[in-house]
Design an enzyme around this catalytic site. Structure first.
Site, PDB file in Angstrom:
ATOM      1  N   ASP A  65     -12.536  -9.119   3.598  1.00 11.31           N
ATOM      2  CA  ASP A  65     -13.748  -9.162   2.764  1.00 11.31           C
ATOM      3  C   ASP A  65     -14.255 -10.594   2.652  1.00 11.31           C
ATOM      4  OD1 ASP A  65     -13.520  -6.437   2.254  1.00 11.31           O
ATOM      5  OD2 ASP A  65     -14.212  -6.695   0.178  1.00 11.31           O
TER       6      ASP A  65
ATOM      7  N   TYR B 266       0.831  -1.209   0.000  1.00 13.77           N
ATOM      8  CA  TYR B 266       0.000   0.000   0.000  1.00 13.77           C
ATOM      9  C   TYR B 266       0.865   1.258   0.000  1.00 13.77           C
ATOM     10  CZ  TYR B 266      -4.708  -1.905   0.795  1.00 13.77           C
ATOM     11  OH  TYR B 266      -5.922  -2.524   0.665  1.00 13.77           O
TER      12      TYR B 266
ATOM     13  N   ASP C   9      -3.028 -17.961   0.162  1.00 13.76           N
ATOM     14  CA  ASP C   9      -3.996 -18.604  -0.738  1.00 13.76           C
ATOM     15  C   ASP C   9      -4.741 -19.717  -0.003  1.00 13.76           C
ATOM     16  OD1 ASP C   9      -1.540 -19.875  -0.574  1.00 13.76           O
ATOM     17  OD2 ASP C   9      -1.448 -20.464  -2.688  1.00 13.76           O
TER      18      ASP C   9
ATOM     19  N   ASP D 101      -6.601  -6.965   3.799  1.00 13.35           N
ATOM     20  CA  ASP D 101      -7.705  -6.330   3.080  1.00 13.35           C
ATOM     21  C   ASP D 101      -8.549  -7.396   2.387  1.00 13.35           C
ATOM     22  OD1 ASP D 101      -9.204  -4.234   1.862  1.00 13.35           O
ATOM     23  OD2 ASP D 101      -8.106  -4.638   0.000  1.00 13.35           O
TER      24      ASP D 101
ATOM     25  N   LYS E 147       3.065 -15.162   2.311  1.00 14.53           N
ATOM     26  CA  LYS E 147       3.232 -15.867   1.036  1.00 14.53           C
ATOM     27  C   LYS E 147       4.734 -16.088   0.874  1.00 14.53           C
ATOM     28  CE  LYS E 147       1.772 -17.445  -2.968  1.00 14.53           C
ATOM     29  NZ  LYS E 147       1.044 -18.735  -3.060  1.00 14.53           N
TER      30      LYS E 147
HETATM   31  C1  IPM Z   1     -10.561  -1.438   3.657  1.00 16.79           C
HETATM   32  C2  IPM Z   1     -10.762  -0.744   2.354  1.00 16.79           C
HETATM   33  C3  IPM Z   1      -9.581   0.193   2.112  1.00 16.79           C
HETATM   34  C4  IPM Z   1      -8.324  -0.641   2.018  1.00 16.79           C
HETATM   35  C5  IPM Z   1      -9.730   1.116   0.915  1.00 16.79           C
HETATM   36  C6  IPM Z   1     -11.003   1.907   0.974  1.00 16.79           C
HETATM   37  C7  IPM Z   1      -8.550   2.033   0.781  1.00 16.79           C
HETATM   38  O1  IPM Z   1     -10.913  -1.671   1.338  1.00 16.79           O
HETATM   39  O2  IPM Z   1     -10.386  -0.752   4.663  1.00 16.79           O
HETATM   40  O3  IPM Z   1     -10.595  -2.670   3.694  1.00 16.79           O
HETATM   41  O4  IPM Z   1      -7.984  -1.159   0.987  1.00 16.79           O
HETATM   42  O5  IPM Z   1      -7.647  -0.761   3.047  1.00 16.79           O
HETATM   43 MG    MG Z   2     -11.090  -3.690   1.979  1.00 14.77          MG
END
Ligand code: IPM
Ligand code: MG
Length: 576
Positions: free
Chosen positions: A462, A349, A434, A458, A400
């Site tokens: 999700d 990042y 993975d 990140d 990884k």
């Molecule tokens: C998260 C989001 C952020 C990230 C974005 C909005 C920059 O996806 O906090 O998970 O990638 O960290």
């Molecule tokens: Mg995210």
């Protein structure tokens, strides 16, 4: 407190055993009379037949003992309750010394606290003394605390012993606090040295001002969900006496429209001064229309980096009532409770070089760099291990390292070394990212604390959203290191993002944002019970059927963002 050195006065014999504190001063008298007024009620039941009518035979009513300063009593004097009033009433009566074979423990120490000297003497000596008092014309005795001797009415000498520190305190006329204050200068000296060496210990004292909480709704659904958070915050302020200074700033596209800047200087100053930020979301198609220079820096990433919010906690919990929302089988996710600990200020990042450049043949080349230092890995790993200590004692670290042998290798080695040096009580496993993504949907209950670098965290968070039923449910806390002034920057945001497709429709799920405020209560405001209260209210609202569209089943009536806020507030009211 009056000093006690030498006392001369009449002694009264009261040779009953087990004289308890209720006899010394009855409970009803302590309700209506204060210290200094209790003398008339001392031994009330023995002194008076009816209020004010004295029983002449009672020893303290006899003229020669009316002004006694010394009481000679039977075994176990002052037993019973811990009431300090017993000592006060004896003092108010005029006693300054009690001699007995033994005392109730608490009463005994209360005496010293209040300037009354209790003396323990062997039972036969106390009896002799009582007899002597009765026989002599003059019941007068002298107690010398300096020489630890008693001169009896006939002039005999009796030696006694007492606790040396208590003796010193009585001689100086000091109670415990007074004795401690004798060291006032040394205490202050030590504190001022200690304050410099370990500032965090004095944090509460130095930041006793109320915490500043800043609301940044941001883009997309941000303003809709944050409006519900704000109602919840205000409920805690009104109903739970939450003392915070709540502020609000425009951020992102709304700020651009109002001020021509995504984050103006005033907003930045507020961000830096805040103890906690409640963040909505960032991201909108409208960014595409902004001048390139304005878009260059992602403002959320800027906050994370500049406030050094390296520690991102993403708790993932399956609510029983939401099992059906997930695409995963109920038995796979039921009872799942894990914590993703994501490094938030390093890795790809922020690594440099980063570039997108034209090549000679007209095509392009783009570069991003993943970079980590030992220190960056250690500090986030430490957080994971500490959290594991108060959870189940297990950490799974994700990397990884089979391909990214440099950053992945350093990650794995550093985490393992830290565990071996300082966290041998924690069981640590390593998993390739993975495989971890697959395991998260195959058998998420195997995880407790998942430690990951920035990008993997990140993606995996999700993915873990399906374990909780919906991305809309997940909160997060991003925290910085402890500063020398004892404070710590922190930002709380739902992990779902700005969802431009549903923005403005009033249908977004505010629970991820509301649960983020629960994390704020827990981590920034030091109110874990209030955090539990809020999390409980959210769970209750859901179990009573409140569903926004993202967590609704076809048969459910999906409710609006605001109605979901109402449902949580209603449950909060129930907790009162
Ligand atoms: C998260 C989001 C952020 C990230 C974005 C909005 C920059 O996806 O906090 O998970 O990638 O960290
Ligand atoms: Mg995210």
């Amino acid at each position: 407190m009056e000093k006690f050195e030498r006392l001369t006065g009449a002694a009264a014999p009261l040779m009953r055993i087990n004289i308890n504190t209720d006899i010394i001063i009855p409970i009803n008298r302590l309700i209506s009379y204060k210290r200094g007024e209790l003398g008339p009620w001392c031994f009330e039941a023995w002194r008076y037949a009816a209020e004010g009518v004295e029983i002449p035979e009672f020893v303290l009513n006899k003229p020669r003992y009316r002004h006694a300063k010394i009481l000679v009593a039977g075994d176990n004097f002052g037993c019973g309750s811990s009431r300090e009033h017993a000592v006060w009433s004896l003092s108010d009566f005029g006693f300054r010394c009690i001699i007995a074979p033994s005392f109730g423990d608490i009463f005994y120490w209360n005496c010293f606290q209040n300037g009354l000297l209790p003396i323990r003497l062997p039972e036969n000596k106390v009896k002799e003394l009582a007899a002597e008092i009765e026989l002599t014309e003059d019941a007068s005795m002298t107690i010398d605390l300096k020489t630890l001797s008693i001169a009896t009415p006939t002039g005999r000498e009796i030696a006694f012993t007492t606790d040396p520190e208590r003796r010193e305190a009585l001689l100086e006329g000091l109670d415990d606090i007074g004795m401690t204050l004798k060291f006032d200068a040394q205490i202050r000296n030590h504190q001022s040295r200690d304050r410099k060496a370990r500032p965090w210990i004095y944090r509460r004292e130095e930041t006793s001002r109320v915490a500043r909480v800043l609301i940044l709704a941001g883009d997309g659904i941000g303003s809709e969900i944050v409006a519900e958070v704000q109602r919840v915050v205000e409920w805690f302020m009104a109903k739970r006496r939450l003392a915070i200074e709540l502020r609000e700033e425009l951020f992102g596209i709304s700020a651009w429209k109002a001020y021509g800047e995504l984050m103006r200087k005033e907003t930045w100053d507020e961000i830096v001064a805040a103890d906690a930020i409640l963040f909505g979301a960032i991201g909108s198609p409208e960014y595409g229309q902004l001048p390139a220079a304005a878009r260059e820096v992602d403002q959320l990433l800027r906050i994370r980096k500049e406030l050094d919010l390296f520690c991102n906690l993403r708790p993932v919990r399956t609510l029983a009532a939401l099992r059906a929302c997930s695409t995963l089988r109920p038995d796979v996710i039921e009872g799942c409770d894990l914590m993703i600990v994501r490094e938030l200020c390093g890795g790809i990042y922020f690594g440099t070089p980063r570039a997108r450049e034209k090549l000679a043949d007209g095509s392009e080349r783009a570069v991003n760099t993943c970079m980590y230092t030992t220190a960056e890995i250690e500090r986030i790993a430490r957080t994971a291990f500490e959290l594991a200590r108060v959870r189940s004692g297990r950490v799974c670290s994700v990397d990884k390292s089979n391909v990214l042998t440099e950053t992945g290798g350093l990650w794995r080695d550093t985490v393992q070394t830290l565990r071996d040096r300082h966290y041998q009580d924690i069981s640590l496993s390593h998993m390739y990212v993975d495989n971890c993504a697959m395991q998260l949907v195959r058998a998420p209950k195997q995880f407790d604390v998942l430690l990951t670098e920035n990008l993997f965290g990140d993606i995996l968070s999700d993915c873990a959203a399906m374990v909780a039923g919906s991305l809309g449910m997940l909160p997060s806390a991003s925290m910085g290191p402890l500063r020398p002034d004892g404070g710590r920057h922190a930002l709380y945001e739902p992990i779902h993002g700005s969802a431009p497709d549903i923005a403005g429709k009033g249908i977004a799920n505010p629970l991820g944002a509301i649960m983020s405020f629960a994390l704020c209560l827990r981590y920034s405001l030091g109110l874990p019970q209030e955090a539990d209260r809020l999390e409980g209210a959210v769970a209750a609202a859901i179990s009573r059927g409140a569903r926004t569209a993202d967590i609704a089943q076809p048969r459910d009536n999906a409710i609006s963002t605001k109605t979901m806020g109402d449902a949580v507030l209603k449950e909060l009211e129930q907790t009162q």
